[in-house]
Design a protein around this motif. Sequence first.
Motif, PDB file in Angstrom:
ATOM      1  N   ALA A 104       0.792  -1.236   0.000  1.00  0.00           N
ATOM      2  CA  ALA A 104       0.000   0.000   0.000  1.00  0.00           C
ATOM      3  C   ALA A 104       0.828   1.292   0.000  1.00  0.00           C
ATOM      4  CB  ALA A 104      -0.951  -0.018   1.183  1.00  0.00           C
ATOM      5  N   ASN A 105       1.890   1.381   0.780  1.00  0.00           N
ATOM      6  CA  ASN A 105       2.577   2.678   0.930  1.00  0.00           C
ATOM      7  C   ASN A 105       3.865   2.808   0.134  1.00  0.00           C
ATOM      8  OD1 ASN A 105       0.602   3.560   2.776  1.00  0.00           O
ATOM      9  ND2 ASN A 105       1.581   2.319   4.386  1.00  0.00           N
ATOM     10  N   LEU A 106       4.141   1.850  -0.731  1.00  0.00           N
ATOM     11  CA  LEU A 106       5.404   1.901  -1.492  1.00  0.00           C
ATOM     12  C   LEU A 106       5.243   2.778  -2.735  1.00  0.00           C
ATOM     13  CD1 LEU A 106       8.317   0.807  -1.775  1.00  0.00           C
ATOM     14  CD2 LEU A 106       7.378  -1.123  -3.060  1.00  0.00           C
ATOM     15  N   THR A 107       6.097   3.805  -2.860  1.00  0.00           N
ATOM     16  CA  THR A 107       6.056   4.658  -4.060  1.00  0.00           C
ATOM     17  C   THR A 107       6.967   4.074  -5.124  1.00  0.00           C
ATOM     18  OG1 THR A 107       7.922   6.020  -3.354  1.00  0.00           O
ATOM     19  CG2 THR A 107       5.709   6.734  -2.642  1.00  0.00           C
ATOM     20  N   SER A 131      -2.404   6.862  -8.260  1.00  0.00           N
ATOM     21  CA  SER A 131      -2.632   7.576  -6.993  1.00  0.00           C
ATOM     22  C   SER A 131      -3.827   6.982  -6.242  1.00  0.00           C
ATOM     23  CB  SER A 131      -2.852   9.065  -7.258  1.00  0.00           C
ATOM     24  OG  SER A 131      -3.927   9.237  -8.159  1.00  0.00           O
ATOM     25  N   GLN A 132      -4.817   6.440  -6.986  1.00  0.00           N
ATOM     26  CA  GLN A 132      -6.047   5.969  -6.318  1.00  0.00           C
ATOM     27  C   GLN A 132      -5.900   4.582  -5.695  1.00  0.00           C
ATOM     28  OE1 GLN A 132      -5.688   6.583  -9.711  1.00  0.00           O
ATOM     29  NE2 GLN A 132      -7.695   7.069 -10.586  1.00  0.00           N
ATOM     30  N   PHE A 133      -4.946   3.793  -6.195  1.00  0.00           N
ATOM     31  CA  PHE A 133      -4.776   2.438  -5.648  1.00  0.00           C
ATOM     32  C   PHE A 133      -3.331   1.987  -5.832  1.00  0.00           C
ATOM     33  CE2 PHE A 133      -6.986   2.334  -9.780  1.00  0.00           C
ATOM     34  CZ  PHE A 133      -6.045   1.675 -10.575  1.00  0.00           C
ATOM     35  N   ASN A 134      -3.033   0.793  -5.333  1.00  0.00           N
ATOM     36  CA  ASN A 134      -1.641   0.308  -5.333  1.00  0.00           C
ATOM     37  C   ASN A 134      -1.059   0.251  -6.736  1.00  0.00           C
ATOM     38  OD1 ASN A 134      -2.208  -0.038  -2.684  1.00  0.00           O
ATOM     39  ND2 ASN A 134      -2.072  -2.270  -2.657  1.00  0.00           N
ATOM     40  N   SER A 135       0.202   0.664  -6.823  1.00  0.00           N
ATOM     41  CA  SER A 135       0.886   0.660  -8.121  1.00  0.00           C
ATOM     42  C   SER A 135       1.205  -0.770  -8.541  1.00  0.00           C
ATOM     43  CB  SER A 135       2.153   1.511  -8.038  1.00  0.00           C
ATOM     44  OG  SER A 135       1.782   2.836  -7.705  1.00  0.00           O
ATOM     45  N   GLY A 167       8.712  -7.377  -1.137  1.00  0.00           N
ATOM     46  CA  GLY A 167       7.362  -7.399  -0.554  1.00  0.00           C
ATOM     47  C   GLY A 167       6.216  -7.159  -1.528  1.00  0.00           C
ATOM     48  N   LEU A 168       6.471  -7.327  -2.839  1.00  0.00           N
ATOM     49  CA  LEU A 168       5.383  -7.197  -3.815  1.00  0.00           C
ATOM     50  C   LEU A 168       4.573  -8.491  -3.841  1.00  0.00           C
ATOM     51  CD1 LEU A 168       7.307  -4.837  -4.680  1.00  0.00           C
ATOM     52  CD2 LEU A 168       6.514  -5.209  -7.004  1.00  0.00           C
TER      53      LEU A 168
END
Length: 510
Positions: free
Chosen positions: A9-12, A137-141, A167-168
């Motif tokens: 969730a928080n990985l850019t 931006s709206q959901f996980n890349s 961790g993917l």
Amino acid sequence: MSLQFEFPANLTAENFIAALSHEVDTQLASRQSSCKTYYDSFDWRLYSNDITCEFNQAKSASLRSIKNGSVIAESERKKVPLFSKEFESGILHDILAPLLEMRALLPVCTLEYEVYQLNIVNKNEKIIVRLLIEAYSQFNSRVLLQPVKGYDKAAEHIAELLTATLGLTATDKSVLLTALQIQGRKPKDYSSKLNINLDPEMRADIAGKYIYSHLLKAIKVNEQGTIAHTDSEFLHDFRVAVRRTRAGLSQIKGILPANISAYYADFFCWLGQITGPARDLDVYLLGFDRYKSSLPDSIREDLNPLYDFLLIKQQKARKELAKKLQSNKYLSTLAEWELYLKEPSYKKPLEENAKLSIKELADRRIWKTFTRVMHEGEAINGSSADEALHDLRKSCKKLRYLMEFFQSLYSEHQIKHLIRKLKGLQEVLGDFQDYAVQEHTLKLFSEEMMALNIPANTFLAMGVLIQDLDAHRCRARKDFASEFEVFQQQENQSDFRLLFASSKSSRHQH
């Protein structure tokens, strides 16, 4: 080996690239903002065949596999055409045409995202794996792993690295599915097929309202596409839902007050009448290529003025229909019907069949309609009037609608088997009726066209076409006898009796 991976969730994207660069040698080939729109038909014909159609701002259309995201076909295009026939010949056209047929390609959803092309290189700076990162931006890349020929082991190593170290999560869920969930939608949220789940013990009047509500929803979702004439299937599905409603009101008897049934039967009859002319012209235009191919090569092109004539008539009929579907009569009566269906049912209804269980009423009505089909069919011989076949066709249609309304009450295998048997008989009766109507209508069209300065050769070509339709009509009439013989077989009659004529319901068959 999975090729698609979802970020936690928080990985850019930047942090992912930095973390990956600690493990392997990477080169950022490009980064840009992008936007893609997913397309499908209104009834999800591509998704149902495990395909997504994407169009991105780099002006390319691509078909991808839903299972693994791989590209099946792509082509440069300025915009996505409405119909598959507008794609120039090539793989895209060849895949889309048989799946979409007459349906339009419509935008389903649009996504904006950042796209990164990342190469993984070896000690010799040779690219051994390509990664395509899509940062939303709206959901996980997401990252799509693109193996390079000859470096299979490297691709396996990177796939392992993405999940075990970074961790993917390997995923086969398409981005489209995630985007639709955010919109509160799901794929295949519309189908023209009836799927009504009834509890056998449900009171008949409550079940009837449930069926009509289901059909009303189909009418309403096809309304705007019919008015806008997005494609011909909106009107087709609209009409089928209207016809099914009429069949319900006339065949599921004694569950609604007689005045209510009569009032809405009139309204839906009017709806059937006002939608008929436009649908008939759609059918002629959809079948026009078949008309042409039935003629000798030398006169095929002579038929073209008929197409132009039909197109003008169709556009006029469509405008008139759109006006009627925006009229007070249509809008207010449909709204009244919706309100009536939502009203709670009386605890002690007065109508004779309202208190029966829906299973009991379904058994009775299907068995009674089946016996009528058998009676009408057995009375037809070589000298019977065409009208007799037309009446039988209508009875078969009523039987089919009843079986489809109530199919959840019976063993799926058994009822589907019987519907298939009925379909065979319906097809030959439908062909007979269609050829007769088309033959008659073409004669009327030729009279109208006389005043329009149409070349004489067109009338000659139409004459040949009418003869061809007449030959098909005669063949369908002959085919009827053998098709009814199959339907009439003792085994088929026993199957119907076994499924619908329980000892309780067979006493009420007359």
